[in-house]
Motif scaffolding. Structure first.
Motif, short mmCIF file in Angstrom:
data_model
loop_
_atom_site.label_atom_id
_atom_site.label_comp_id
_atom_site.label_asym_id
_atom_site.label_seq_id
_atom_site.Cartn_x
_atom_site.Cartn_y
_atom_site.Cartn_z
N THR A 273 0.42 -1.23 0.12
CA THR A 273 -0.06 0.09 0.46
C THR A 273 0.79 1.20 0.37
OG1 THR A 273 -1.81 -1.52 1.36
CG2 THR A 273 -2.37 0.82 1.14
N TYR A 274 0.61 2.30 -0.93
CA TYR A 274 1.18 3.81 -0.99
C TYR A 274 0.44 4.80 -1.11
CZ TYR A 274 4.50 0.36 -3.59
OH TYR A 274 5.34 -0.47 -4.43
N TYR A 275 1.82 5.63 -0.40
CA TYR A 275 0.49 7.30 -0.27
C TYR A 275 2.15 7.82 -0.56
CZ TYR A 275 3.98 8.07 3.99
OH TYR A 275 5.08 7.89 4.70
N PHE A 276 1.78 8.75 -0.91
CA PHE A 276 2.42 9.67 -1.76
C PHE A 276 3.37 10.65 -1.73
CE2 PHE A 276 3.36 14.31 -3.75
CZ PHE A 276 3.20 13.35 -5.46
N GLY A 277 4.55 10.66 -2.06
CA GLY A 277 5.86 10.82 -1.67
C GLY A 277 7.19 10.40 -2.49
N GLN A 278 8.25 10.91 -2.11
CA GLN A 278 9.42 10.48 -3.09
C GLN A 278 9.40 9.15 -2.30
OE1 GLN A 278 11.53 11.78 -4.76
NE2 GLN A 278 11.71 14.45 -4.03
N PRO A 279 10.08 8.45 -3.39
CA PRO A 279 10.22 6.80 -3.35
C PRO A 279 11.49 6.85 -2.63
CG PRO A 279 10.92 7.60 -6.05
CD PRO A 279 9.95 8.62 -4.90
N LEU A 280 11.06 5.37 -2.30
CA LEU A 280 11.90 5.05 -1.22
C LEU A 280 13.38 4.68 -2.07
CD1 LEU A 280 9.94 1.68 1.25
CD2 LEU A 280 10.59 4.56 1.47
N GLY A 346 4.33 -4.63 3.11
CA GLY A 346 4.50 -3.10 3.77
C GLY A 346 3.95 -2.36 2.70
N VAL A 347 4.16 -1.28 3.43
CA VAL A 347 3.86 0.43 3.22
C VAL A 347 4.86 1.04 2.80
CG1 VAL A 347 2.73 2.86 4.37
CG2 VAL A 347 1.81 0.44 5.15
N GLN A 348 4.78 1.51 1.58
CA GLN A 348 6.00 2.62 1.07
C GLN A 348 4.93 3.38 0.75
OE1 GLN A 348 7.71 0.09 -1.70
NE2 GLN A 348 6.54 -1.43 -0.79
N THR A 349 5.94 5.09 0.10
CA THR A 349 5.80 5.67 -0.38
C THR A 349 6.14 6.07 -2.13
OG1 THR A 349 7.73 7.07 0.42
CG2 THR A 349 5.57 7.39 1.59
N ASP A 350 5.94 6.38 -2.98
CA ASP A 350 6.29 7.03 -4.38
C ASP A 350 5.45 7.96 -5.10
OD1 ASP A 350 7.83 6.32 -6.20
OD2 ASP A 350 7.02 4.13 -6.49
N PHE A 352 2.98 7.97 -7.48
CA PHE A 352 1.62 8.26 -7.70
C PHE A 352 1.07 9.29 -8.50
CE2 PHE A 352 2.37 3.90 -6.18
CZ PHE A 352 3.23 3.31 -7.00
N TYR A 353 0.83 9.27 -10.04
CA TYR A 353 -0.01 11.02 -10.32
C TYR A 353 -1.39 11.18 -10.09
CZ TYR A 353 -0.57 14.48 -12.89
OH TYR A 353 -1.39 15.81 -14.45
N VAL A 354 -2.32 9.37 -9.34
CA VAL A 354 -3.55 10.11 -8.80
C VAL A 354 -3.65 10.13 -7.34
CG1 VAL A 354 -3.89 7.50 -8.54
CG2 VAL A 354 -5.71 9.00 -10.01
N ILE A 355 -2.92 9.59 -6.84
CA ILE A 355 -2.75 10.54 -5.21
C ILE A 355 -2.15 11.78 -4.91
CG2 ILE A 355 -3.79 8.47 -4.38
CD1 ILE A 355 -0.67 7.97 -4.05
N ARG A 356 -1.32 13.00 -6.22
CA ARG A 356 -0.24 13.48 -5.70
C ARG A 356 -0.97 14.63 -5.16
NH1 ARG A 356 -2.57 14.55 -10.14
NH2 ARG A 356 -3.05 16.57 -11.18
N ASN A 357 -2.15 14.98 -5.24
CA ASN A 357 -3.15 15.88 -3.97
C ASN A 357 -3.11 16.00 -2.57
OD1 ASN A 357 -5.05 18.33 -3.55
ND2 ASN A 357 -5.13 18.07 -5.82
N ILE A 363 -4.48 7.26 -1.22
CA ILE A 363 -3.30 6.35 -0.75
C ILE A 363 -3.92 5.03 -2.58
CG2 ILE A 363 -3.53 6.11 1.57
CD1 ILE A 363 -5.35 3.20 1.46
N LEU A 364 -2.98 3.80 -2.87
CA LEU A 364 -3.16 3.24 -3.83
C LEU A 364 -2.61 2.04 -3.50
CD1 LEU A 364 -1.84 4.12 -7.20
CD2 LEU A 364 -1.28 1.78 -6.29
#
Length: 403
Positions: A273-280, A346-350, A352-357, A363-364
């Motif tokens: 599962t991802y939330y918006f941010g810089q990739p790991l 795990g939970v990560q950041t990346d 993803f354009y659709v959750i950038r706002n 989340i994605l």
């Protein structure tokens, strides 16, 4: 994008006992007696190619034969298609004709060899023939189109307006203070997402989203569905993702959840599962690029999303919203692993354009790998999708502090 033909698959003729021991000639006759599948193509514009999608009905034909006949590109299928022809004023294609089991395309001068894919019928979605035609240097037809159409195909709309979102509410008294959740079933329409021998992403994500909605509505949550059927919001990928993301940018929305199916080497499996941010650090860019549209479109949108991530670092309000997104992602990941017993990635950041706002917790979730020899078949079953939907709904209710 035009959707002239109906998307409802035709019902195949019943397989009665009289057909079981017939010779090969009878099989061909039975095929010819089936109702003709819809034939007019749906047309979409992508970076570097034009996509034509032909609905083939509920039966999936064998692998097609492709080639050039008389200077025209042909695809031959073991199927009976509705006879049609017409001009197409789109880059790379001058016209099309369908007769029997053969689809013929007139190509513009300088156009490369098209790529042909056959998507199997699944979960109420018809089988589809997908032809990706490379765009020529000029991007316009150089030859006259085929003969006047008997049933002309409508030209593809450049950027069709997104239809109004579908909101599901409980049957009980509806109040303005009810929480609102946006469920985005990833891909759809001209973009099926990942395709494996077991599943098609757009089918799995929609089924899980509909099941999740049903559970949330039971608990008094209003649900906005990005899509309820096999459709896209725009034939242009950037406009499509923008339209999806805009559904989350108002004060009434409590959270935005985008549902996807992963794909990688056969060894890769599990839920992440991802939330918006810089990739790991050290993470490959391929996943965000793929979900952002793929190829150069995905690369460009990922760069824009990364710029957004960099710009959020000093925004206190945005950081607060991202903290809520992280909290939602953690709850979703925990509930999905508990419900399914899948590998915990795990939970990560990346980016993803659709959750950038960051105005709404967003989340994605990648619910599994359709490319895995065990997880792929699992994702194809209603029972496993129900487990995923129940876990996702429970996590959302936890986030909303709703029983």
């Amino acid at each position: 994008m035009n959707r002239a033909p109906s998307l409802s698959p035709r019902r195949p003729a019943p397989a009665g006992p009289l057909l079981r021991r017939r010779p090969a000639g009878w099989a061909l006759l039975a095929l010819l007696l089936l109702p003709a599948a819809e034939a007019a193509p749906r047309v979409g514009q992508h970076d570097g190619f034009t996509r034509l999608v032909f609905d083939l009905g509920s039966a999936t034909p064998a692998a097609p034969q492709v080639g050039f006949v008389g200077g025209k590109f042909t695809v031959t299928l073991q199927a009976t298609l509705k006879a049609e022809q017409g001009p197409l004023n789109v880059p790379g294609v001058t016209g099309y004709a369908v007769k029997g089991g053969q689809v013929t395309l007139g190509l513009a001068a300088g156009t490369g060899t098209p790529k042909v894919s056959l998507l199997p019928a699944a979960a109420g979605t018809p089988a589809r023939l997908v032809i990706d035609v490379p765009k020529g240097a000029a991007g316009v037809p150089a030859a006259a189109p085929a003969k006047a159409a008997t049933v002309p195909a409508q030209p593809a709309a450049a950027k069709p307006a997104a239809p109004a979102p579908v909101v599901a509410r409980p049957a009980s008294t509806r109040s303005a203070v009810r929480p609102v959740i946006v469920l985005d079933a990833g891909h759809g329409g001209i973009d099926p997402g990942m395709v494996s021998r077991w599943v098609v992403e757009e089918v799995v994500t929609l089924d899980i989203a509909l099941r999740t909605r049903a559970e949330l509505v039971k608990h008094g949550v209003d649900v906005v569905m990005v899509r309820e059927t096999d459709r896209h919001l725009s034939a242009d990928k950037t406009a499509d993702l923008d339209a999806r993301a805009r559904l989350a940018t108002n004060d009434r929305v409590s959270a935005y959840i985008s549902i996807h199916v992963n794909s990688a080497s056969p060894a890769a499996q599990g839920i992440e599962t991802y939330y918006f941010g810089q990739p790991l650090a050290g993470r490959s860019r391929s996943l965000a690029v793929q979900e952002n549209g793929g190829s150069s479109v995905g690369e460009a949108l990922t760069r824009r999303a990364l710029n957004s991530a960099q710009g959020l670092l000093g925004d206190i309000l945005a950081q607060a919203k991202l903290a809520f997104s992280r909290q939602l992602a953690q709850k979703v990941q925990s509930r999905l692993i508990s419900a399914t017993g899948a590998v915990n990635r795990g939970v990560q950041t990346d980016a993803f354009y659709v959750i950038r706002n960051p105005t709404t917790p967003a989340i994605l979730v990648e619910v599994g790998f359709g490319s895995h020899p065990v997880e792929g078949p699992r994702l194809a079953t209603p029972e496993y999708r129900e487990k995923l939907a129940q876990g996702l709904a429970r996590a959302i209710l936890d986030f909303l502090n709703t029983k």
